[in-house]
Scaffold this motif. Structure first.
Motif, PDB file in Angstrom:
ATOM      1  N   VAL A  77       0.835  -1.205   0.000  1.00  0.00           N
ATOM      2  CA  VAL A  77       0.000   0.000   0.000  1.00  0.00           C
ATOM      3  C   VAL A  77       0.870   1.255   0.000  1.00  0.00           C
ATOM      4  N   ASP A  78       1.924   1.254   0.838  1.00  0.00           N
ATOM      5  CA  ASP A  78       2.835   2.400   0.867  1.00  0.00           C
ATOM      6  C   ASP A  78       3.528   2.576  -0.474  1.00  0.00           C
ATOM      7  N   LEU A  79       3.941   1.452  -1.075  1.00  0.00           N
ATOM      8  CA  LEU A  79       4.637   1.519  -2.363  1.00  0.00           C
ATOM      9  C   LEU A  79       3.712   2.052  -3.447  1.00  0.00           C
ATOM     10  N   GLN A  80       2.453   1.630  -3.420  1.00  0.00           N
ATOM     11  CA  GLN A  80       1.496   2.093  -4.421  1.00  0.00           C
ATOM     12  C   GLN A  80       1.291   3.604  -4.314  1.00  0.00           C
ATOM     13  N   GLU A  81       1.252   4.123  -3.092  1.00  0.00           N
ATOM     14  CA  GLU A  81       1.086   5.565  -2.900  1.00  0.00           C
ATOM     15  C   GLU A  81       2.298   6.332  -3.424  1.00  0.00           C
ATOM     16  N   VAL A  82       3.489   5.829  -3.089  1.00  0.00           N
ATOM     17  CA  VAL A  82       4.702   6.507  -3.533  1.00  0.00           C
ATOM     18  C   VAL A  82       4.782   6.562  -5.052  1.00  0.00           C
ATOM     19  N   LEU A  83       4.371   5.480  -5.727  1.00  0.00           N
ATOM     20  CA  LEU A  83       4.485   5.411  -7.177  1.00  0.00           C
ATOM     21  C   LEU A  83       3.498   6.320  -7.908  1.00  0.00           C
ATOM     22  N   THR A  84       2.608   6.999  -7.148  1.00  0.00           N
ATOM     23  CA  THR A  84       1.741   7.996  -7.775  1.00  0.00           C
ATOM     24  C   THR A  84       2.444   9.333  -7.954  1.00  0.00           C
ATOM     25  N   ASP A  85       3.637   9.456  -7.402  1.00  0.00           N
ATOM     26  CA  ASP A  85       4.403  10.690  -7.571  1.00  0.00           C
ATOM     27  C   ASP A  85       4.683  10.914  -9.061  1.00  0.00           C
ATOM     28  N   PRO A  86       4.549  12.152  -9.560  1.00  0.00           N
ATOM     29  CA  PRO A  86       4.779  12.429 -10.986  1.00  0.00           C
ATOM     30  C   PRO A  86       6.144  11.999 -11.506  1.00  0.00           C
TER      31      PRO A  86
END
Length: 473
Positions: A77-86
């Motif tokens: 879940v944390d990784l998925q959030e980080v990968l939303t960074d532009p």
């Protein structure tokens, strides 16, 4: 006919084996499989079969609930959030790839998350170049409170050795009619020659506890609640008696700075105190009996409602797990000052939270416990509770602190929670759509959206104006 889900738990099985100090050959022999088969399981090349799962339960009393949500789920879940960074917009990482990375290489994934947080910190500091240049290493290091928070997050908010030490102390303490506050004060006097003094001369100072090592005296604020003073006495016991265990835990944690280490020392002592006030097995059974009625539990254990909610989110002892709850505390500006989650629900690390969540409405209804049925974008349904907690000290002009407390669990546990009664949990139309934050929420029709979701194209229609000035592709 729906195919049964294959269970891959290589990292969890490897940690179990290493925790028992067994080689692969020894471990495989005990559960009746070949060493090569175990090697394939630990590397997630083979799923767990029914016979292997039964052997794990019979031989090692393995907790099957650990297969439902382990650290890999939280990391993904944390990784998925980080990968939303532009900065990752050119890298189309599939959700399945994220899950595979978190499951097969959890340490590498955590290292990547740590690296990203360092990058975030350095990126924020670019606006203050002069300060960043003064101490480059300090500017890149994780903040102490963040590092301690992440330590507890990835340990499921449960420290077994410290929890059991607190429970052992609580159960061995004589129980008199005078109450546990007096019992612990008597214990401190008899065991450590420490006096407890209720101080009335500075009721509005805000100081709840002061310990003077020279005179071996604990001064407690007489204006504090009984629950607060009981907790502070248990905290002092933790510092006096659990020093060696806390040092060992701090060494194992490997914090980056001495400040983070001292923050965690305080947090460990707080953990011990909470586990003394609310001993694991007794509290867990009472929570079941009372159907998690937080006010009844607070009355039964001479605790505050906040302490009860906090403790409910920490009942993660292997073999005796309670309902997985999330717990958070926010101030009136929406800043999260405490957070724990034994559920898949994750709190935003960057930016504000979802305004549709009832915890943000609690300040409008002091004295009430707000109930909400909510569903997140991934389709998981929750029962969410929220109420206001006011903390003040004596004196007309003394400051007053107000917090909103949030507590919740997945709706599949609603039958065991009194607050879900009469809420129509089987009717999907009763659930409010909520998200983590606008920046990563993909709902296109939210009336309260503040900013577009990262990674999504937007379109501006100059001839039509909706609730927000853009449309999400």
């Amino acid at each position: 006919m729906t195919a049964s889900r294959k269970i891959f738990a290589g990292a969890r099985i490897r940690l179990l084996r290493q925790g028992l100090n067994l080689t692969q050959a020894e471990f495989a022999q005990q559960i009746g499989i070949s060493t090569s088969y175990l090697n394939q399981i630990e590397n997630n090349q083979r799923a767990l079969s029914g016979s292997v799962i039964l052997a794990l339960v019979d031989t090692f009393n393995f907790d099957l609930s650990e297969l439902a949500l382990d650290g890999a789920g939280k990391v993904s879940v944390d990784l998925q959030e980080v990968l939303t960074d532009p900065i990752f917009s050119d890298n189309k990482v599939l959700t399945q790839e994220i899950k595979v990375a978190a499951t097969n290489a959890p340490n590498v994934t955590k290292a990547f998350l740590d690296l990203y947080r360092m990058f975030q910190k350095s990126r924020e500091q670019l606006g203050e170049v002069d300060n960043a240049l003064k101490d480059r290493e300090a500017s890149l290091a994780p903040l102490p409170y963040e590092e301690v928070r992440d330590y507890f997050h990835y340990n499921d908010n449960y420290i077994d050795s410290l929890d059991r030490a607190a429970e052992s102390f609580a159960t061995s303490l004589p129980h008199s009619d005078a109450g546990r506050h007096t019992d612990i004060a008597d214990y401190l006097r008899q065991k450590h020659d420490v006096r407890v003094v209720l101080r009335k001369d500075k009721p509005s100072s805000g100081t709840v506890r002061t310990y003077d090592p020279a005179t071996k005296t604990i001064y407690l604020n007489a204006a504090s609640t009984m629950a607060t003073n009981l907790f502070q006495l248990a905290y002092q016991v933790g510092l006096l008696e659990q020093g060696n265990l806390i040092e060992q835990l701090l060494d194992d944690a490997g914090f980056h700075t001495d400040v983070a280490r001292e923050v965690c020392r305080m947090t460990f002592a707080n953990y011990f105190a909470g586990a003394v006030v609310l001993p694991y097995s007794e509290f867990a059974q009472a929570a079941k009996d009372q159907r998690h009625d937080v006010e009844k539990l607070a009355f039964q254990f001479d605790a505050s409602v906040e302490q009860v909610c906090h403790r409910l989110s920490m009942l993660q002892r292997p073999g005796e797990k309670g309902i997985p709850f999330y717990f958070l505390r926010i101030d009136q500006a929406g800043n999260i000052t405490k957070r724990h989650s034994a559920t898949t629900l994750q709190f935003t690390r960057f930016g504000g939270g979802c305004p549709l969540w009832n915890v943000h409405h609690a300040f409008q209804s002091p004295g009430e416990i707000l109930r909400q049925l909510a569903v997140t974008p991934d389709g998981v349904q929750y029962l969410s509770l929220a109420f206001v907690q006011t903390k003040r000290v004596a004196g007309f002009k003394s400051p007053v602190r107000k917090y909103a407390i949030g507590l919740g669990c997945e709706i599949k546990h609603a039958g065991h929670v009194v607050y879900a009664d009469d809420m129509g949990t089987t009717d999907a139309s009763n659930f409010d759509p909520i998200g983590t934050s606008c920046r990563i929420c993909e709902r296109t029709d939210c009336f309260h959206r503040s900013v577009p979701p990262i990674g999504k194209d937007i379109k501006v229609d100059h001839n039509t104006r909706g609730s927000v000035p853009f449309k999400i592709a």
